[in-house]
Enzyme design. Structure first.
Site, PDB file in Angstrom:
ATOM      1  N   ASP A 230      10.296   2.484  -7.862  1.00 37.14           N
ATOM      2  CA  ASP A 230      11.252   1.475  -8.320  1.00 37.14           C
ATOM      3  C   ASP A 230      10.583   0.683  -9.429  1.00 37.14           C
ATOM      4  O   ASP A 230       9.430   0.264  -9.273  1.00 37.14           O
ATOM      5  CB  ASP A 230      11.594   0.492  -7.178  1.00 37.14           C
ATOM      6  CG  ASP A 230      12.358   1.158  -6.053  1.00 37.14           C
ATOM      7  OD1 ASP A 230      13.041   2.153  -6.296  1.00 37.14           O
ATOM      8  OD2 ASP A 230      12.260   0.654  -4.918  1.00 37.14           O
TER       9      ASP A 230
ATOM     10  N   ASN B  44       2.610  -1.772  -6.689  1.00 39.84           N
ATOM     11  CA  ASN B  44       2.478  -1.719  -5.234  1.00 39.84           C
ATOM     12  C   ASN B  44       2.648  -0.301  -4.723  1.00 39.84           C
ATOM     13  O   ASN B  44       3.422   0.467  -5.289  1.00 39.84           O
ATOM     14  CB  ASN B  44       3.554  -2.589  -4.570  1.00 39.84           C
ATOM     15  CG  ASN B  44       3.139  -4.037  -4.443  1.00 39.84           C
ATOM     16  OD1 ASN B  44       2.586  -4.439  -3.440  1.00 39.84           O
ATOM     17  ND2 ASN B  44       3.374  -4.829  -5.485  1.00 39.84           N
TER      18      ASN B  44
ATOM     19  N   MET C 272       6.413  -3.538 -13.135  1.00 42.68           N
ATOM     20  CA  MET C 272       6.646  -3.949 -11.749  1.00 42.68           C
ATOM     21  C   MET C 272       6.867  -2.751 -10.834  1.00 42.68           C
ATOM     22  O   MET C 272       7.710  -2.805  -9.930  1.00 42.68           O
ATOM     23  CB  MET C 272       7.883  -4.859 -11.735  1.00 42.68           C
ATOM     24  CG  MET C 272       7.974  -5.720 -10.488  1.00 42.68           C
ATOM     25  SD  MET C 272       6.451  -6.595 -10.174  1.00 42.68           S
ATOM     26  CE  MET C 272       6.535  -6.800  -8.394  1.00 42.68           C
ATOM     27  N   PRO C 273       6.171  -1.641 -11.086  1.00 41.13           N
ATOM     28  CA  PRO C 273       6.475  -0.447 -10.283  1.00 41.13           C
ATOM     29  C   PRO C 273       6.138  -0.636  -8.801  1.00 41.13           C
ATOM     30  O   PRO C 273       5.084  -1.167  -8.449  1.00 41.13           O
ATOM     31  CB  PRO C 273       5.581   0.639 -10.895  1.00 41.13           C
ATOM     32  CG  PRO C 273       5.262   0.158 -12.268  1.00 41.13           C
ATOM     33  CD  PRO C 273       5.198  -1.338 -12.147  1.00 41.13           C
ATOM     34  N   PHE C 274       7.078  -0.210  -7.951  1.00 40.74           N
ATOM     35  CA  PHE C 274       6.838  -0.159  -6.514  1.00 40.74           C
ATOM     36  C   PHE C 274       6.916   1.308  -6.096  1.00 40.74           C
ATOM     37  O   PHE C 274       7.962   1.935  -6.229  1.00 40.74           O
ATOM     38  CB  PHE C 274       7.878  -0.993  -5.770  1.00 40.74           C
ATOM     39  CG  PHE C 274       7.487  -1.237  -4.346  1.00 40.74           C
ATOM     40  CD1 PHE C 274       6.814  -2.389  -3.994  1.00 40.74           C
ATOM     41  CD2 PHE C 274       7.750  -0.296  -3.368  1.00 40.74           C
ATOM     42  CE1 PHE C 274       6.418  -2.603  -2.680  1.00 40.74           C
ATOM     43  CE2 PHE C 274       7.349  -0.500  -2.059  1.00 40.74           C
ATOM     44  CZ  PHE C 274       6.680  -1.654  -1.703  1.00 40.74           C
TER      45      PHE C 274
END
Lengths: 71, 71, 71, 71, 71, 71
Positions: free
Chosen positions: B7, C40, C1-3
């Protein structure tokens, strides 16, 4: 380190999301005892023709949920 | 049999996704010892008004992440 | 902001997970242009009797994936 | 209390989703022994440039899946 | 129709989960304007050797999060 | 290319999962028009003290779901 995901129908405003993330983060930190910087949120809108229950799509169940925000 | 989901904020190009899936699949197979055919990827874009941290949506935290790719 | 979420079979060691998160974070930041603090990872182990393909559980498909790490 | 999520390529019609949720809910309830009211479905469309396997995006693998529904 | 998922470190008690689902459901219904019966929660515990940030597993970052509940 | 995830209470047997993945894959392929090799399944068991609805954990709602398989 809570990571929170909320799937819901479209229709919530930026203002509602702002209040939700503010209030929910505070309550999570108070109850689960963690720091606000560790709480992440992702909201995902799911259309009524992509969500169903009891063998029916919500788009076909007009009466199911009477939500003012979604009208 | 790794199944990978990423994501992230919108803004990555097809070229970046191509390089990512190529390089990451190779590294996963080398380190976790598996065959490339078993590695699946799904990328999901999440807008800044649907993602937040520390009680705030990222859309309201202009300085949070200085990402050239997202400008 | 990669998850990033990776579902895989059980059997990877702490050392493999350490190397994976280190190498993959570096490659993601290089290719997608973001800062390491924003990346994350969550790893989830899925047993072969809870994962399947083509109408069969992997626990019933002995030959499917010849992974040294999972032997 | 099954909660079912299906990720797939875009292209399925409302009629196909209607039949799927109806048939799959019935089969799940028959096999897993639960009541239809407890079965939830969410469908999520994933574009071919956001999904890949074996180090390649599906958008770059024209031959991979010959699906009439997706033509 | 909110469906809420919370991933977190192990260590929360049944009592904390009870209070969380009660309080958060009430706040979600108040702010997003929906009925409590439509709000679902799933909590998932993720061990510190399966979760990481900034290229490191949390199990290797002793100081990262000082959570009384997780001691 | 359907990827199916089912979250449910613990208690289903290997035999039930075998029949489910077999039957559901066949129905998905028939209705959504795809090949069986492209259909993946992951089952995830969620305990009743990690799942709730309407502000209550299922572990506290004894009557909620009368499932023979889960007794």
């Amino acid at each position: 380190m809570p990571f929170v995901r909320i799937d819901w129908f479209p229709g919530r405003t930026l203002e509602q999301k702002r209040e939700l993330i503010d209030v929910l983060t505070r309550e999570i930190c108070r109850i689960a005892v963690c720091r606000p910087e560790t709480v992440n949120f992702i909201f995902t809108e799911v259309e009524r023709d992509d969500w169903g229950r009891a063998g029916k799509l919500f788009v076909d169940e007009y009466e199911y949920e009477n939500e003012p925000a979604a009208q």
